[in-house]
Design a protein around this motif. Structure first.
Motif, PDB file in Angstrom:
ATOM      1  N   UNK A   1     -57.980  86.626  27.389  1.00  4.72           N
ATOM      2  CA  UNK A   1     -58.299  85.237  27.713  1.00  4.72           C
ATOM      3  C   UNK A   1     -59.625  84.880  27.038  1.00  4.72           C
ATOM      4  N   UNK A   2     -60.084  83.681  27.297  1.00  9.50           N
ATOM      5  CA  UNK A   2     -61.274  83.160  26.635  1.00  9.50           C
ATOM      6  C   UNK A   2     -62.507  84.035  26.864  1.00  9.50           C
ATOM      7  N   UNK A   3     -62.526  84.681  28.027  1.00  8.70           N
ATOM      8  CA  UNK A   3     -63.702  85.496  28.360  1.00  8.70           C
ATOM      9  C   UNK A   3     -63.554  86.959  27.936  1.00  8.70           C
ATOM     10  N   UNK A   4     -62.442  87.262  27.258  1.00 10.11           N
ATOM     11  CA  UNK A   4     -62.287  88.609  26.691  1.00 10.11           C
ATOM     12  C   UNK A   4     -61.532  89.579  27.587  1.00 10.11           C
ATOM     13  N   UNK A   5     -60.976  89.103  28.725  1.00 10.10           N
ATOM     14  CA  UNK A   5     -60.199  90.020  29.579  1.00 10.10           C
ATOM     15  C   UNK A   5     -58.757  90.093  29.070  1.00 10.10           C
ATOM     16  N   UNK A   6     -58.248  91.333  28.970  1.00  5.47           N
ATOM     17  CA  UNK A   6     -56.929  91.532  28.358  1.00  5.47           C
ATOM     18  C   UNK A   6     -55.795  91.037  29.269  1.00  5.47           C
ATOM     19  N   UNK A   7     -54.899  90.212  28.672  1.00  7.43           N
ATOM     20  CA  UNK A   7     -53.770  89.665  29.429  1.00  7.43           C
ATOM     21  C   UNK A   7     -52.450  90.254  28.964  1.00  7.43           C
ATOM     22  N   UNK A   8     -52.447  90.765  27.708  1.00  6.58           N
ATOM     23  CA  UNK A   8     -51.199  91.327  27.190  1.00  6.58           C
ATOM     24  C   UNK A   8     -51.521  92.461  26.225  1.00  6.58           C
ATOM     25  N   UNK A   9     -50.714  93.546  26.284  1.00  6.08           N
ATOM     26  CA  UNK A   9     -50.762  94.554  25.213  1.00  6.08           C
ATOM     27  C   UNK A   9     -49.326  94.930  24.851  1.00  6.08           C
ATOM     28  N   UNK A  10     -49.099  95.294  23.604  1.00  2.00           N
ATOM     29  CA  UNK A  10     -47.739  95.698  23.212  1.00  2.00           C
ATOM     30  C   UNK A  10     -47.618  97.226  23.321  1.00  2.00           C
ATOM     31  N   UNK A  11     -46.404  97.769  23.202  1.00  2.00           N
ATOM     32  CA  UNK A  11     -46.234  99.227  23.354  1.00  2.00           C
ATOM     33  C   UNK A  11     -47.063 100.040  22.351  1.00  2.00           C
ATOM     34  N   UNK A  12     -47.246  99.518  21.123  1.00  2.00           N
ATOM     35  CA  UNK A  12     -48.030 100.279  20.136  1.00  2.00           C
ATOM     36  C   UNK A  12     -49.469 100.468  20.628  1.00  2.00           C
ATOM     37  N   UNK A  13     -49.985  99.501  21.390  1.00  2.00           N
ATOM     38  CA  UNK A  13     -51.334  99.619  21.947  1.00  2.00           C
ATOM     39  C   UNK A  13     -51.388 100.821  22.898  1.00  2.00           C
ATOM     40  N   UNK A  14     -50.317 100.952  23.711  1.00  2.00           N
ATOM     41  CA  UNK A  14     -50.280 102.078  24.660  1.00  2.00           C
ATOM     42  C   UNK A  14     -50.224 103.402  23.908  1.00  2.00           C
ATOM     43  N   UNK A  15     -49.377 103.438  22.845  1.00  2.00           N
ATOM     44  CA  UNK A  15     -49.245 104.690  22.074  1.00  2.00           C
ATOM     45  C   UNK A  15     -50.565 105.038  21.378  1.00  2.00           C
ATOM     46  N   UNK A  16     -51.220 104.032  20.824  1.00  2.00           N
ATOM     47  CA  UNK A  16     -52.426 104.275  20.032  1.00  2.00           C
ATOM     48  C   UNK A  16     -53.604 104.733  20.908  1.00  2.00           C
ATOM     49  N   UNK A  17     -53.685 104.158  22.112  1.00  2.00           N
ATOM     50  CA  UNK A  17     -54.880 104.421  22.927  1.00  2.00           C
ATOM     51  C   UNK A  17     -54.638 105.460  24.030  1.00  2.00           C
ATOM     52  N   UNK A  18     -53.353 105.654  24.396  1.00  2.00           N
ATOM     53  CA  UNK A  18     -53.054 106.576  25.495  1.00  2.00           C
ATOM     54  C   UNK A  18     -53.203 105.925  26.870  1.00  2.00           C
ATOM     55  N   UNK A  19     -53.634 104.679  26.900  1.00  2.00           N
ATOM     56  CA  UNK A  19     -53.722 103.947  28.180  1.00  2.00           C
ATOM     57  C   UNK A  19     -52.416 103.181  28.392  1.00  2.00           C
TER      58      UNK A  19
END
Ligand code: ADP
Length: 352
Positions: free
Chosen positions: A25-43
Motif C-alpha cells: 500500500x501507499x505506506x509500504x505495507x505488503x498487500x500481495x505476494x506471488x508464489x515466486x516471492x515465497x520460493x525466493x525468500x522462504x517466507x
C-alpha cells in the motif's frame, strides 16, 4: 482477431511469473505476494502480508540507499537497482529490483509494485571473474613495472644507434608497454571501486592545463595529431587531478580507437552557471542508442568493439563514471551509429 485479456489471465501471469512480485500500500505495507516471492525468500504469505519489505533486508545497504529509493518512488518515478536481500534461513540473495508507484485517476499514489529478478548466480560468476582479474592484475604489476623501467634505460642507447628499424621496433614496444600498464591499472582501479576503496585527493588546478597535458600525452603514445581543443575560458577547479586526467585519457583513447585514423577529434571545454563541461567528439562508428547507458557498466563492450585489436576489457568508462560520480558530476554520451560519438562529463565547481 481481437483478444480481450481479462483480469483472470493477468492474475495467472503474475502468479506464474518466475520473478518475485509484491504489491504494497501507499505506506509500504505488503498487500500481495506471488508464489515466486515465497520460493525466493522462504517466507510464506501469512508471514509476509501486512509487513514491510524490510523484513528481508540484508543490512548491507546503508540508510542513504533506502532514503534514495523512497525519495524516487514517492516522487512518482520507478526505482531500479541491484539489491542484496536475506532469506528466512539467513542466506543472502541478489535481485535486480524494480519498484514502481501505481496512481489513481487523480494522480495520487495508491500502491507500489515491486519486481525482483534473482541474479545471485550471475553475481557469483561476476565475483569469480573479479577475483581472478584482481589476482592477475596484482601478479602482473611488478613485472610490468620492471619491463617499463628497463625499456626506459634502453631508450638512449637505441636513439644513438641511428638504426631506424630498431628505433621503430622500440617505439612500438614502448606503446604496447604503455597500453598494458594502462590495462593493469584499469583492473586495479576496478577492484578499488567494487570494494568501495576509491578515494579522492582533491587539489585546486586549471582544467584547461590538464586537458592540454593529457592531449599531448595521447599524441605521444599513439603518434597522432588529429585533436582540436576549443576552450571557452579556463577555470580552476577543486578535484582529484590524476583521476580526472584518467577520465579525459579514456575519452581521448576511445575516440581514437573507434574512429578512422586521422579523422578530427574535437575536445571542448565549456561552462554553465555552476558546472564545467568537457566533451570529446569523434567521427567514428558511433554507439546504438540502446547501449548509451550500458557502456558505463563494468566489462560492457558493444559487439563491434570487441573485434578491435586494442587491449581493452570494457572497464574504461565504468571507471570514468565512478570517478565522475564520486565528484558529484554527471557523465553521458550522445551518438548516432555510423556518424560518431560525443562523450561528456560535467562537474560542479562549487562543492556540494
Ligand atoms: P573499452 O576498453 O572496450 O574501450 P570502455 O569502457 O572505455 O571500454 O568503453 C565501453 C564500450 O563503449 C567500448 O567497448 C565501445 O563499444 C563503446 N565506446 C566507448 N567510446 C566509444 C566511442 N567514442 N565510439 C564508439 N564506441 C565507443
Amino acid at each position: 482477431m481481437k483478444t480481450i485479456f481479462g483480469l483472470k489471465q493477468f492474475k495467472q501471469a503474475v502468479e506464474q511469473s518466475s520473478d518475485a512480485i509484491f504489491i504494497t500500500n501507499r505506506r509500504g505495507f505488503i498487500e500481495y505476494i506471488n508464489p515466486a516471492f515465497e520460493r525466493m525468500t522462504g517466507f510464506n504469505r501469512a508471514e509476509i502480508l501486512g509487513k514491510k519489505p524490510g523484513i528481508i533486508k540484508s543490512g548491507l545497504h546503508d540508510r542513504r540507499f533506502y532514503l534514495n529509493l523512497w525519495k524516487t518512488i514517492a516522487s512518482g518515478k520507478t526505482f531500479r537497482d541491484t539489491l542484496i536481500n536475506k532469506k528466512k534461513n539467513g542466506a543472502l540473495f541478489y535481485v535486480d529490483h524494480t519498484i514502481t508507484p501505481i496512481k489513481n485517476s487523480h494522480g495520487e499514489i495508491i500502491n507500489f509494485i515491486g519486481i525482483w529478478k534473482d541474479v545471485t548466480e550471475y553475481k557469483k560468476l561476476e565475483k569469480v571473474k573479479d577475483d581472478f582479474l584482481n589476482i592477475a592484475a596484482h601478479e602482473l604489476k611488478t613485472p610490468i613495472t620492471s619491463i617499463k623501467v628497463y625499456s626506459q634505460m634502453m631508450e638512449n642507447g637505441i636513439a644513438r644507434t641511428r638504426d631506424e628499424k630498431l628505433q621503430s621496433y622500440y617505439q612500438k614496444l614502448k606503446n604496447h608497454i604503455d597500453r598494458l600498464t594502462n590495462l593493469v591499472h584499469e583492473l586495479l582501479d576496478t577492484t578499488r571501486i567494487t570494494t568501495g576503496k576509491l578515494s579522492l585527493f582533491k587539489e585546486l588546478f586549471s582544467i584547461e592545463d590538464l586537458v592540454r597535458k593529457t592531449v599531448r600525452e595521447v599524441e605521444e603514445i599513439y603518434q597522432v595529431n588529429n585533436f582540436r581543443i576549443i576552450a571557452d575560458k579556463d577555470i580552476r577547479i577543486r578535484a582529484d587531478r590524476n583521476k580526472l586526467g584518467q577520465v579525459i585519457l579514456n575519452f581521448l583513447t576511445n575516440a581514437l580507437k573507434y574512429s578512422p585514423p586521422n579523422s578530427e577529434i574535437v575536445i571542448r571545454l565549456s561552462f554553465d552557471k555552476s558546472n564545467v563541461i568537457l566533451s570529446v567528439k569523434d567521427k567514428g562508428i558511433g554507439i546504438p542508442p540502446k547501449y548509451h547507458q550500458k557502456i558505463f557498466e563494468r566489462y560492457f563492450q558493444v559487439e563491434t568493439a570487441i573485434k578491435s585489436k586494442d587491449l581493452s576489457m570494457g572497464l574504461g568508462l565504468y571507471i570514468s563514471s565512478s570517478i565522475i560520480k564520486a565528484h558529484k558530476g554527471k557523465i553521458w554520451v550522445e551518438s548516432k551509429e555510423g556518424k560518431g560519438s560525443t562523450l561528456y562529463f560535467s562537474l560542479p565547481f562549487v562543492e556540494k
